[in-house]
Design a protein around this motif. Structure first.
Motif, short mmCIF file in Angstrom:
data_model
loop_
_atom_site.label_atom_id
_atom_site.label_comp_id
_atom_site.label_asym_id
_atom_site.label_seq_id
_atom_site.Cartn_x
_atom_site.Cartn_y
_atom_site.Cartn_z
N GLY A 314 -15.65 61.87 23.42
CA GLY A 314 -16.94 61.48 22.87
C GLY A 314 -17.11 62.27 21.17
N ILE A 315 -17.12 63.26 21.00
CA ILE A 315 -17.66 63.48 20.03
C ILE A 315 -16.55 62.74 18.49
N PRO A 316 -15.01 62.60 18.58
CA PRO A 316 -14.16 62.24 18.14
C PRO A 316 -14.72 60.96 17.69
N VAL A 317 -14.99 59.70 18.65
CA VAL A 317 -15.29 58.61 18.44
C VAL A 317 -16.67 58.66 17.37
N MET A 318 -17.77 59.74 18.11
CA MET A 318 -18.69 59.35 17.14
C MET A 318 -18.67 59.58 15.79
N VAL A 319 -17.84 60.61 15.67
CA VAL A 319 -17.30 61.03 14.13
C VAL A 319 -17.21 59.99 13.19
N LEU A 320 -16.51 59.02 13.65
CA LEU A 320 -14.76 57.79 13.71
C LEU A 320 -16.23 56.87 13.79
N LEU A 321 -17.15 56.86 14.15
CA LEU A 321 -18.04 56.26 13.93
C LEU A 321 -18.90 56.51 12.83
N LEU A 322 -19.45 57.17 12.23
CA LEU A 322 -20.46 57.51 11.42
C LEU A 322 -19.48 57.47 10.02
N LEU A 323 -18.19 57.74 10.15
CA LEU A 323 -17.37 57.51 8.76
C LEU A 323 -17.34 55.72 8.46
N PHE A 324 -17.17 55.62 9.45
CA PHE A 324 -16.84 54.02 9.43
C PHE A 324 -18.23 53.67 8.51
N VAL A 325 -19.71 53.85 9.23
CA VAL A 325 -21.00 53.59 8.90
C VAL A 325 -20.61 53.77 7.36
N PHE A 326 -20.38 55.23 6.63
CA PHE A 326 -20.93 55.30 5.52
C PHE A 326 -19.77 54.57 4.78
N TRP A 327 -18.62 54.13 4.91
CA TRP A 327 -17.68 53.58 4.28
C TRP A 327 -18.45 51.99 4.52
N LEU A 328 -18.76 51.21 4.79
CA LEU A 328 -19.23 50.03 4.81
C LEU A 328 -20.16 50.24 4.40
N THR A 329 -21.60 51.04 4.07
CA THR A 329 -22.48 50.93 3.37
C THR A 329 -21.85 51.04 1.93
N ILE A 330 -20.89 52.67 2.02
CA ILE A 330 -20.83 52.61 0.20
C ILE A 330 -19.48 51.99 -0.32
N SER A 331 -18.64 51.47 0.53
CA SER A 331 -17.92 51.19 -0.14
C SER A 331 -17.38 48.70 -0.15
N ALA A 332 -17.30 49.16 1.77
CA ALA A 332 -17.15 47.62 1.77
C ALA A 332 -18.47 46.60 1.36
N ALA A 333 -19.41 47.56 0.70
CA ALA A 333 -20.68 46.48 0.93
C ALA A 333 -20.58 46.08 -0.75
#
Length: 395
Positions: A314-333
């Motif tokens: 649960g915790i690793p998946v949550m951390v990965l999802l948060l990192l994905f959100v950061f990447w999506l908002t900072i780099s991918a966008a």
């Protein structure tokens, strides 16, 4: 924003969470668990004829709107989603208060066809409070996909409550629901509240008290139960429903509380018994009316839950999802932002040349093109791409 008479036209919601009408409209409360399609049903019923605001004294948003059916007008109040009408949160308190003291003409409790056992609980609690309850089972299309068959006729017989299957997304069953609402609110038929059985000692005292209860709006048994329980609901009942002629009932309830306390049933325990019995009744009703075509109909859901909520994963998946959100908002966008920025600024240059050809004064061109338009273009190009990725789809 408060709910005022001006904001709803013919009705208002004062501090008591009741709607007072000046015409012939009928007020229908719309309750149920969160995420059962209640908002979709509300939108289908009321369309654009809606008003929103906060419950007075609470930061709990609500909405209400109107519908015309067979020459009659109805006001639907979309109550906050609640897992129980024994309040444990401001949302559940607001929903319970309106069902108990809102003077609605009927209550429609929305349930999830794919999770009937869980979503029946608040519906059963509402039916114990007042007999004017209709159970609306939504997401029938999703139940069909999962191979879940529900015997609605049998469920209606077990509960003693009108049951209407619908699909709010497509509008299937809406007319049948409105016909049931019309029959309930425009007939002289009596609708007795649901009667749950409790352990011998509390049941004996509840029955004795209910003989003294004269309320025609709410179930005498439920009023007696809450007075014996002596919870926050009891105080509200005394303030809003009871008068001097109910003094014998209040005295009897106090006496019953003392008797039950000696037998180990304090107010908290009685409240627990009330919740446990409604849950057990919901479980029995659901299990007797549901047939699964596929035993592993929820296999994928269970696997997903095991991964997303597991102790180790649960915790690793949550951390990965948060990192994905950061990447999506900072780099991918950045890529769509760059394309959008080029397009908007090139359009701004064309607008500037167009205004110059029209012989607009330089100060106006500067204000419109170099000021307002550039600021708007920057905001849109920077904010729109990341925000578009998190568009919220309401069920």
């Amino acid at each position: 924003m408060g709910l005022t008479n001006a904001s709803v036209g013919k009705s208002c919601i004062p501090r008591e969470l009741s709607i007072r009408l000046t015409g012939r409209e009928k007020v229908i409360a719309l309750g149920g668990n969160p995420n059962v399609g209640k908002s979709t049903l509300f939108n289908n019923l009321t369309g654009m004829r809606q008003h929103t605001g906060n419950w007075p004294g609470k930061t709990v948003a609500t909405a209400f709107g109107t519908r015309h059916f067979n020459g009659k007008d109805y006001i639907f109040v979309d109550l906050p989603g609640s897992y129980s009408l024994i309040p444990a949160s401001p949302e559940e308190e607001a929903a319970a208060d309106f069902i108990c003291f809102g003077n609605s003409d009927a209550t429609v409790m929305v349930c999830d066809a794919t999770s009937l056992e869980r979503s029946l609980n608040p519906a059963i609690q509402a039916a114990e409070i007042t007999g004017k309850v209709i159970i609306c089972i939504n997401l029938t299309d999703e139940a069909d996909k999962k191979g879940i068959e529900i015997n609605y006729t049998k469920l209606e017989y077990i509960l003693g409550i009108k049951v209407i299957p619908i699909c709010a997304r497509t509008g299937k069953g809406i007319d049948e629901l409105m016909k049931a609402v019309e029959d309930m609110t425009h007939s002289e038929k009596l609708y007795p509240p649901l009667k749950l059985k409790y352990p011998h000692e509390p049941e004996k005292e509840i029955e004795a008290c209910s003989l003294l209860a004269e309320s025609t709006l709410l179930s005498p048994r439920w009023i007696s139960l809450k007075l014996i329980e002596n919870s926050v609901s009891a105080q509200k009942i005394r303030e809003r429903l009871l008068t001097e002629k109910d003094a014998p009932l209040i005295e009897k309830a106090e006496e019953s509380s003392t008797v039950l306390l000696k037998n180990g049933f304090d107010g908290e325990r009685i409240c627990e018994i009330n919740a446990e019995e409604s849950i057990r009744f919901a479980e029995r009703a659901a299990k007797s009316c549901i047939r699964y075509k596929r035993k592993q109909y929820d296999k994928f859901d269970r696997k997903a839950d095991k991964i997303l909520t597991g102790k180790l994963t649960g915790i690793p998946v949550m951390v990965l999802l948060l990192l994905f959100v950061f990447w999506l908002t900072i780099s991918a966008a950045n890529y769509p932002s760059s394309l959008l920025s080029d397009f908007l600024f090139s359009a701004g240059e064309k607008l500037s040349r167009l205004m110059a050809l029209a012989e607009a004064p330089n100060w106006l061109i500067s204000i419109v093109c170099d000021g307002a338009y550039r600021v708007l273009a920057w905001v849109v190009s920077v904010m729109l791409p990341p925000m578009a990725g998190f568009k919220k789809n309401l069920i």
